[in-house]
Write a protein that holds these residues in place. Structure first.
Motif, PDB file in Angstrom:
ATOM      1  N   LEU A 192      -6.743 -36.462 -44.586  1.00 15.54           N
ATOM      2  CA  LEU A 192      -8.054 -36.129 -44.020  1.00 15.54           C
ATOM      3  C   LEU A 192      -7.972 -34.864 -43.173  1.00 15.54           C
ATOM      4  CD1 LEU A 192      -9.622 -39.529 -42.869  1.00 15.54           C
ATOM      5  CD2 LEU A 192     -10.650 -37.899 -44.454  1.00 15.54           C
ATOM      6  N   CYS A 196      -9.622 -31.289 -44.322  1.00 14.78           N
ATOM      7  CA  CYS A 196     -10.658 -30.754 -43.430  1.00 14.78           C
ATOM      8  C   CYS A 196     -10.324 -29.328 -43.011  1.00 14.78           C
ATOM      9  CB  CYS A 196     -10.803 -31.659 -42.211  1.00 14.78           C
ATOM     10  SG  CYS A 196     -12.118 -31.148 -41.076  1.00 14.78           S
ATOM     11  N   ILE A 219     -14.756 -34.902 -39.799  1.00 17.86           N
ATOM     12  CA  ILE A 219     -14.174 -36.134 -40.340  1.00 17.86           C
ATOM     13  C   ILE A 219     -15.026 -37.332 -39.953  1.00 17.86           C
ATOM     14  CG2 ILE A 219     -12.192 -37.688 -40.183  1.00 17.86           C
ATOM     15  CD1 ILE A 219     -10.424 -35.172 -39.952  1.00 17.86           C
ATOM     16  N   ILE A 316     -14.585 -33.281 -48.008  1.00 17.37           N
ATOM     17  CA  ILE A 316     -13.564 -34.103 -47.352  1.00 17.37           C
ATOM     18  C   ILE A 316     -13.447 -35.464 -48.010  1.00 17.37           C
ATOM     19  CG2 ILE A 316     -12.949 -35.258 -45.191  1.00 17.37           C
ATOM     20  CD1 ILE A 316     -14.200 -32.890 -43.710  1.00 17.37           C
ATOM     21  N   SER A 320      -9.988 -35.973 -50.181  1.00 12.56           N
ATOM     22  CA  SER A 320      -9.009 -36.787 -49.454  1.00 12.56           C
ATOM     23  C   SER A 320      -8.646 -38.037 -50.229  1.00 12.56           C
ATOM     24  CB  SER A 320      -9.554 -37.161 -48.071  1.00 12.56           C
ATOM     25  OG  SER A 320      -9.728 -36.017 -47.270  1.00 12.56           O
TER      26      SER A 320
END
Length: 518
Positions: A192, A196, A219, A316, A320
């Motif tokens: 993450l 990001c 996030i 994201i 992720s």
């Protein structure tokens, strides 16, 4: 589809409110449109009250319900009850193609996406009514991937170094010991942060992409949109405005984002006023393109911040999850590491670390494509909201107000479309590209009726070229800088509804010890 919060995070009182309010109108809603759906077989119960029970069951047992429907009705379609409507599931390439070709005013991708995350409350209605940022993703972002690759790779290298130790000092570094020792890394949390930072190097540039508070904001926004969308969708339509106020944190997120972005936006506007549209060192990033394209109210800081936040949500969330799956597969398949490292060495020797080089790493591309086939982020894709009744070639008519989706998870595991579909074959696709006439086919970004992680057709994910470029650069970096292995058994994904959620697990990392050491 999106994933959801852990069910244990949801208070019992919320379920009580959902249940009472939904059951109050359930019979009316089901009666209003179920008659025209009687010709479509149901997985679960069709009768109004019991169908709501099946909708609850779908949250916990959605994968099994979809597999049951695909097994019984392959080649046709079936329906599954949701809390306030029906989802119609397509199971064949022909039906998928018919839905793909339908006009937007009849079968709407945007409306289905809106419903999925309850966009009106979680991100903002203007993102759907005026999606000008999507055109920027399709045009400027895609065209500039080559020019921006150096910055992207630089941020990937720095973010991995800051998060996963190569020198004994990182977010998960051991307190004492040699860098030759294995370091336990909770993968999803680490990825993450890396995704990001790397994505925002392209979106807003340095130094903001490394600001801890800005990273935490993006996030958290991603997680909050997922959670709020899930909760709001548990309520019947007439209570969704109330649920939106209860669960959405959009106002506070916009205020926080504005504090970070306002100085940057105002400084850039000052430069434009003083020096014109072009000046030395003018940023070439997503924020600058948004500022240049925005009109009217979209030029305000809150609305520009909204576009940046929503783009982060898409980037994201999907990347992720995808890279977490890929790391688990990499750690579980050490036999494929030497071939990918050899390919990377050969390509970089000729083309350097460039986007062109990424395009020539066929085995790396194949590995990620296979990960998406077997894991992905959802079991249903290509959602369409039915604005006007739609009749398929088999004579079945879908009434207004329904949602159509495609059974991508089942198709990806179907031996008719993929030989030994239940087996992870990392170079399945690169081997196919060696066949005559298929050199440019079967790439990670390619969409087909039998391969649907990015959807298919004109509404296929517009950011897939950016995502694939980023994921390949990240995987190449891991292969060349680290050895990895699993801490224990292979972590199997969880399924909530149609969402695929990576298991929370650790992967052991260490600085690469030898050319092909595992």
């Amino acid at each position: 589809m999106i994933d959801i919060p852990e069910l244990g995070d949801i208070p019992g009182s919320t379920y009580a409110v959902i249940g009472i309010s939904a059951l109050a109108l359930l019979a009316y809603r089901r009666r209003a449109n179920s008659g025209s759906l009687n010709q479509i077989p149901t997985v679960g119960y069709s009768w109004p009250i019991l169908s709501y029970w099946s909708a609850i069951r779908f949250l916990f047992d959605g994968k099994a319900m979809l597999e049951e429907g695909y097994s019984k009705y392959k080649g046709g379609l079936f329906k599954i009850p949701m809390t306030d409507n029906w989802t119609i599931v397509l199971t064949s390439p022909q039906l998928i193609d018919e839905a793909r070709q339908a006009p937007d005013e009849q079968l709407s991708f945007m409306a289905a996406a809106d419903l999925s995350i309850q966009n009106e409350y979680t991100i903002g209605e203007s993102n759907m009514s005026n999606p000008y940022h999507i055109n920027i993703i399709k045009s400027q972002l895609r065209r500039n991937l080559g020019d921006m690759f150096g910055d992207l790779r630089d941020e990937i290298a720095h973010s991995f170094e800051d998060t996963i130790p190569t020198n004994g000092h990182g977010a998960y570094s051991i307190a004492e010991g040699s860098v030759s020792e294995w370091v336990k890394v909770p993968v999803y949390e680490a990825i993450l942060d890396i995704v990001c930072r790397s994505s925002n190097r392209t979106f807003v540039g340095l130094p903001l992409c490394r600001d801890p508070d800005y990273m935490e904001l993006n996030i958290n926004f991603t997680m909050d949109v997922v959670k709020a969308g899930f909760m709001i969708n548990r309520f019947p339509n007439f209570l969704k405005p109330i649920a939106g106020r209860m669960f959405s944190k959009l106002p506070s997120h916009l205020e926080r984002a504005g504090k970070h972005l306002r100085p940057l936006i105002e400084e850039r506007r000052k430069m434009v006023e003083e020096l014109g549209d072009d000046w030395t060192d003018k940023p070439s990033d997503f924020l600058m393109w948004l500022m240049e394209a925005a009109q009217g109210e979209e030029r305000t800081v809150p609305n520009l911040a909204r576009r940046i936040l929503s783009t982060n949500f898409a980037a994201i969330h999907t990347s992720s999850i995808s890279f977490t799956h890929a790391l688990y597969r990499l750690a579980d398949n050490p036999q494929c590491v030497p071939e990918m490292r050899e390919e990377i060495d050969a390509v970089v020797a000729t083309d350097g670390w460039t986007k062109i080089a990424m395009g020539k790493m066929n085995k790396l591309d194949s590995f990620l494509r296979e990960c998406q086939r077997m894991d992905g982020i959802g079991l249903l894709v290509m959602g369409r909201y039915v604005f006007k009744p739609f009749t398929f070639s088999n004579g079945i008519t879908i009434p207004k107000g329904s949602v159509i989706e495609c059974a991508s998870g089942a198709i990806h595991y179907d031996d008719e479309y993929h030989a030994d579909a239940g087996v992870f074959d990392p170079f399945r696709w690169s081997k196919m590209r060696e066949n005559e006439g298929e050199k440019t086919k079967h790439q990670m970004v390619s969409t087909e009726f039998e391969y649907l992680p990015f959807g298919h057709g004109r509404h296929a994910c517009p950011g897939r070229f950016f995502a694939a470029n980023e994921l390949k650069a990240m995987l190449a970096h891991v292969l060349m800088e680290y050895d990895v292995k699993l801490e224990g058994a292979f972590p199997k994904s969880m399924n909530v509804g149609s969402s695929v959620i990576p298991a929370k697990a650790n992967v052991l990392f260490r600085k690469r010890q030898s050319p092909n050491c595992q």
